[in-house]
Scaffold this active site. Structure first.
Site, mmCIF file in Angstrom:
data_model
loop_
_atom_site.group_PDB
_atom_site.id
_atom_site.type_symbol
_atom_site.label_atom_id
_atom_site.label_comp_id
_atom_site.label_asym_id
_atom_site.label_seq_id
_atom_site.Cartn_x
_atom_site.Cartn_y
_atom_site.Cartn_z
ATOM 1 N N SER A 1 0.827 -1.206 0.000
ATOM 2 C CA SER A 1 0.000 0.000 0.000
ATOM 3 C C SER A 1 0.859 1.252 0.000
ATOM 4 O O SER A 1 0.441 2.289 -0.493
ATOM 5 C CB SER A 1 -0.863 0.054 1.261
ATOM 6 N N ASN B 1 -6.294 5.483 -1.870
ATOM 7 C CA ASN B 1 -5.879 5.908 -0.535
ATOM 8 C C ASN B 1 -5.447 7.372 -0.529
ATOM 9 O O ASN B 1 -5.625 8.070 0.472
ATOM 10 C CB ASN B 1 -4.748 5.018 -0.018
HETATM 11 P P1 NAI Z 1 -0.587 -9.214 7.740
HETATM 12 O O1 NAI Z 1 0.362 -8.829 8.798
HETATM 13 O O2 NAI Z 1 -1.992 -9.528 8.097
HETATM 14 O O3 NAI Z 1 -0.013 -10.486 6.976
HETATM 15 C C1 NAI Z 1 1.301 -10.616 6.559
HETATM 16 C C2 NAI Z 1 1.639 -12.100 6.515
HETATM 17 O O4 NAI Z 1 2.863 -12.261 5.831
HETATM 18 C C3 NAI Z 1 1.810 -12.742 7.883
HETATM 19 O O5 NAI Z 1 0.975 -13.873 7.985
HETATM 20 C C4 NAI Z 1 3.287 -13.125 7.932
HETATM 21 O O6 NAI Z 1 3.506 -14.324 8.628
HETATM 22 C C5 NAI Z 1 3.602 -13.279 6.468
HETATM 23 N N1 NAI Z 1 5.009 -13.108 6.150
HETATM 24 C C6 NAI Z 1 5.840 -12.132 6.552
HETATM 25 N N2 NAI Z 1 7.054 -12.301 6.011
HETATM 26 C C7 NAI Z 1 7.006 -13.412 5.249
HETATM 27 C C8 NAI Z 1 7.926 -14.096 4.409
HETATM 28 N N3 NAI Z 1 9.158 -13.663 4.276
HETATM 29 N N4 NAI Z 1 7.519 -15.216 3.784
HETATM 30 C C9 NAI Z 1 6.274 -15.661 3.921
HETATM 31 N N5 NAI Z 1 5.326 -15.038 4.671
HETATM 32 C C10 NAI Z 1 5.704 -13.921 5.332
HETATM 33 O O7 NAI Z 1 -0.505 -8.066 6.643
HETATM 34 P P2 NAI Z 1 -1.611 -7.539 5.629
HETATM 35 O O8 NAI Z 1 -2.452 -6.534 6.265
HETATM 36 O O9 NAI Z 1 -2.245 -8.704 4.962
HETATM 37 O O10 NAI Z 1 -0.701 -6.774 4.560
HETATM 38 C C11 NAI Z 1 0.094 -7.444 3.631
HETATM 39 C C12 NAI Z 1 0.482 -6.498 2.517
HETATM 40 O O11 NAI Z 1 -0.708 -6.006 1.887
HETATM 41 C C13 NAI Z 1 1.253 -5.270 2.955
HETATM 42 O O12 NAI Z 1 2.205 -4.955 1.970
HETATM 43 C C14 NAI Z 1 0.189 -4.186 3.031
HETATM 44 O O13 NAI Z 1 0.700 -2.905 2.776
HETATM 45 C C15 NAI Z 1 -0.725 -4.583 1.903
HETATM 46 N N6 NAI Z 1 -2.117 -4.139 2.015
HETATM 47 C C16 NAI Z 1 -2.805 -4.213 3.200
HETATM 48 C C17 NAI Z 1 -4.130 -3.804 3.270
HETATM 49 C C18 NAI Z 1 -4.901 -3.916 4.545
HETATM 50 O O14 NAI Z 1 -5.993 -3.345 4.626
HETATM 51 N N7 NAI Z 1 -4.430 -4.627 5.543
HETATM 52 C C19 NAI Z 1 -4.828 -3.270 2.081
HETATM 53 C C20 NAI Z 1 -4.036 -3.317 0.870
HETATM 54 C C21 NAI Z 1 -2.727 -3.703 0.878
#
Ligand code: NAI
Length: 636
Positions: free
Chosen positions: A412, A483
């Site tokens: 994001s 955003n």
């Molecule tokens: P989250 O924290 O819920 O999930 C991230 C996941 O990635 C975790 O389960 C973690 O264990 C895993 N992870 C971390 N490093 C890893 C690796 N090296 N290999 C494999 N798995 C790994 O995060 P979320 O909210 O899902 O965000 C993920 C991405 O999406 C970010 O880049 C964020 O900016 C983007 N995003 C988030 C939104 C939201 O509303 N939460 C909306 C749009 C984009």
């Protein structure tokens, strides 16, 4: 038979059963233009002279039965007379179809919407072909108009008024099995027997299933009870000053038996309303978004998602729902489990068929080791928002990827230009930015970094379209489009709270403006910590609002923590009374959003004003009846 027809074909078989096939010239899908209806009328003239044993009406297109009226003709309705003439054309023709002496049957395969369903309803029989593309509905309300060609009369007679109003007021569609169950279709058969079944049914003399007694009462003496209930339901979602069409549909059914010609003033008002004009425009914008990526022959079969968190888990589930084989990677199996659980309930809810849900679940494969990487056509990274973590991941990924595979990040807030520095082929990284919750949000931003490979961007658009989302190409810039425009709007809303205006009043101001949710409730929903982080990035150095700081300090993060600006209970904010809204508040709050949208167009972050309007509507829910922020500004 020797009728000279451009769009229809008429054949009569040895048993005397006629088949009228609609194959609209020069189009891939059938729609009911004035021409098509005129020809249908002359076809009926011909059949008056040589009445067949039965008439089957079907489509000659692969793309479905009939998608509806010809929407391009709506924009030509510049006088009340033309509007009324349009209604009259279909209403009279379908009454005539209903009254012919010989039995008629609509063989419905694929989309049968709007005017297409009104035509089918005027036939004695409706035979639905059971396959996934078959969908029947009257979605006129979504264009700000009503089903004036007999839909408001015949659908309530066929399925009962409650179900009919539900369909007409929401635009929802039925598949073949549901249509049969509800009595809309007389039968539902697999494609291989459809011709034979149609020929048998049309001459069968089989009576139509009568409407149950209670439904008859509801369509007669109890109409006003049903209508009042429906009005209350609609009022919860759409205010009459913004969306007059659903209220008109209820009135026309209740007072005029669905005959809009009996209430010409209603026809004039609805067709001339800015809402109808704007919603038709929004429909056109949606079609434009669907067109992105159509020049690419990229087709994904396997998707690999890394990060099974809030976003990655739901993205993986969505892709599996849409028929892809998906491998889902995270650091450990325990991290993947919750995503699988959510996926399971998504499949059950969306597919409503245990076998299909099972098949979707089988397509979603937990993959902690990343074994899916070398087979994937699309790889989506959705791990922690951290440059170093993403770098390490990309370094390991790139050598294992298929040559033509798309590498996408869901980031994001990080710059693609920074993320791709570790790649041997940096030009292949693209942003595919989903919104939360993935299953509800129709828009996906496709982010093009400086110097990116255009074929990769095209392929990313094609992929987004393949999973039935709307791709919006944007340039790489903080917050992209959605955003970036939301941030100053949320900031303005919180500044108003700092001034002492209650959250309830701020929200009510924007609901009255036509937003689907107030900005303060929206902040509670996305989380105050996330709003805070977004503000830091996108507010251009402005101080965070006090009301936000105080709450974040106390760990009151909104819906997820049970308390933010509102207390949350059972997924709903507990709001007090809004009181009276200060004059001009809505305009003041929405101004920064519109200003920012204008600026992003001027800076070329988004292609043009139309795309910006589309993106803000489908990405934020911005009041669709206004036609989008820039269209709104032009109109006031
Ligand atoms: P989250 O924290 O819920 O999930 C991230 C996941 O990635 C975790 O389960 C973690 O264990 C895993 N992870 C971390 N490093 C890893 C690796 N090296 N290999 C494999 N798995 C790994 O995060 P979320 O909210 O899902 O965000 C993920 C991405 O999406 C970010 O880049 C964020 O900016 C983007 N995003 C988030 C939104 C939201 O509303 N939460 C909306 C749009 C984009």
């Amino acid at each position: 038979m020797n009728v000279n027809l451009q769009h229809w074909r008429l054949d009569v078989d040895t048993q005397g059963i006629a088949t009228a096939t609609l194959d609209k010239a020069g189009e891939s899908a059938n729609s009911l233009s004035a021409e098509v209806l005129r020809e249908f009328s002359s076809l009926l003239d011909q059949l008056d002279v040589y009445p067949p044993k039965g008439l089957i009406i079907r489509s000659g297109k692969a793309a479905g039965f009939i998608a509806g009226a010809d929407i391009s003709e709506f924009s030509q309705l510049d006088t009340a007379e033309k509007g009324r003439a349009l209604v009259e054309r279909g209403w009279k023709l379908f009454n005539r179809l209903e009254a012919v002496k010989y039995p008629t049957l609509a063989l419905v395969r694929g989309h049968c919407l709007g005017g297409g369903l009104e035509l089918a309803l005027a036939c004695r029989y409706l035979l639905a072909v059971d396959e996934s593309g078959t969908k029947m509905g009257l979605p006129e309300v979504m264009l700000g108009i009503f089903p004036g060609w007999g839909g408001m009369l015949r659908l309530p007679q066929r399925v009962g008024p409650a179900a009919a109003l539900d369909m007409m007021l929401t635009g929802k569609t039925l598949d073949a099995k549901r249509a049969k169950k509800m009595g809309l279709a007389d039968d539902c058969v697999p494609p291989r027997v459809m011709e034979m079944a149609a020929r048998q049914l049309v001459v069968s003399g089989q009576p139509r299933r009568p409407l149950p007694f209670m439904q008859k009462l509801m369509n007669g003496p109890l109409k006003s009870v049903v209508a009042n209930g429906a009005r209350k339901q609609v009022a919860r979602k759409a205010r009459p000053q913004h969306y007059p069409a659903p209220y008109a549909i209820i009135d026309l059914w209740q007072k005029h038996d669905g005959n809009a010609l009996a209430a010409p003033e209603v026809v004039d008002r609805i067709i001339a309303s800015p809402t109808a004009r704007n919603l038709v425009r929004v429909f056109g914008l949606q079609e434009r978004l669907k067109g992105f990526g159509k020049d690419s022959d990229f087709k994904a079969r396997r998707v690999h998602v890394i990060g099974a968190g809030v976003m990655g888990g739901d993205i993986a589930a969505w892709c599996a729902l849409r028929g892809m084989t998906v491998t889902l990677q995270d650091q450990a199996l325990e991290r993947i489990a919750p995503a699988l659980k959510r996926a399971q309930s998504l499949f059950v809810k969306k597919l409503r068929d245990p076998l299909k849900a099972r098949a979707a679940f089988d397509r979603l494969i937990p993959d902690p080791q990343g074994d899916g990487v070398p087979h994937a056509d699309v790889i989506i990274e959705a791990i922690f928002e951290n440059v170093e973590a993403k770098h390490a991941l990309f370094r390991a990924l790139e050598p294992r990827m298929k040559p033509g595979a798309v590498l996408a990040t869901n980031t994001s807030s990080l710059k693609l230009e920074d993320l791709r520095t570790v790649l041997h082929r940096p030009e292949r990284l693209v942003g595919i930015h989903f919104f939360n919750p993935v299953s509800m949000m129709p828009l996906v931003e496709v982010v093009e970094a400086e110097g990116a490979d255009p074929t990769v961007v095209q392929a990313a658009c094609a992929f987004v379209k393949q999973i039935d989302k709307l791709p919006l190409p944007v340039k790489s810039a903080p917050g992209f489009l959605v955003n970036a425009v939301l941030a100053p709007y949320m900031l303005a809303a919180m500044r108003a709270v700092d001034e002492g205006i209650s959250p309830e009043t701020v929200d009510e101001a924007m609901l009255a403006f036509g937003m689907p949710m107030g900005p303060i409730e929206l902040i509670d929903t996305v989380g105050l910590d996330i709003a805070m982080a977004a503000g830091k990035q996108l507010a251009g150095g402005a101080d965070a609002p006090k009301c936000l700081l105080q709450r974040v300090k106390k760990n009151l993060l909104g819906k997820k923590s049970g308390q933010g600006f509102y207390a949350w209970s059972e997924g709903k904010p507990q709001k007090g009374s809004a009181g009276s809204v200060p004059a001009g508040l809505a305009e003041r709050l929405v101004k920064p959003l519109i200003d920012r949208t204008e600026r992003l167009v001027a800076e070329g972050i988004i292609g043009d004003a139309e795309l910006a309007d589309a993106g803000v509507i489908f990405g934020t829910g911005f009041a669709p009846f206004t036609g989008g922020p820039l269209n709104y500004r032009k109109s006031v």
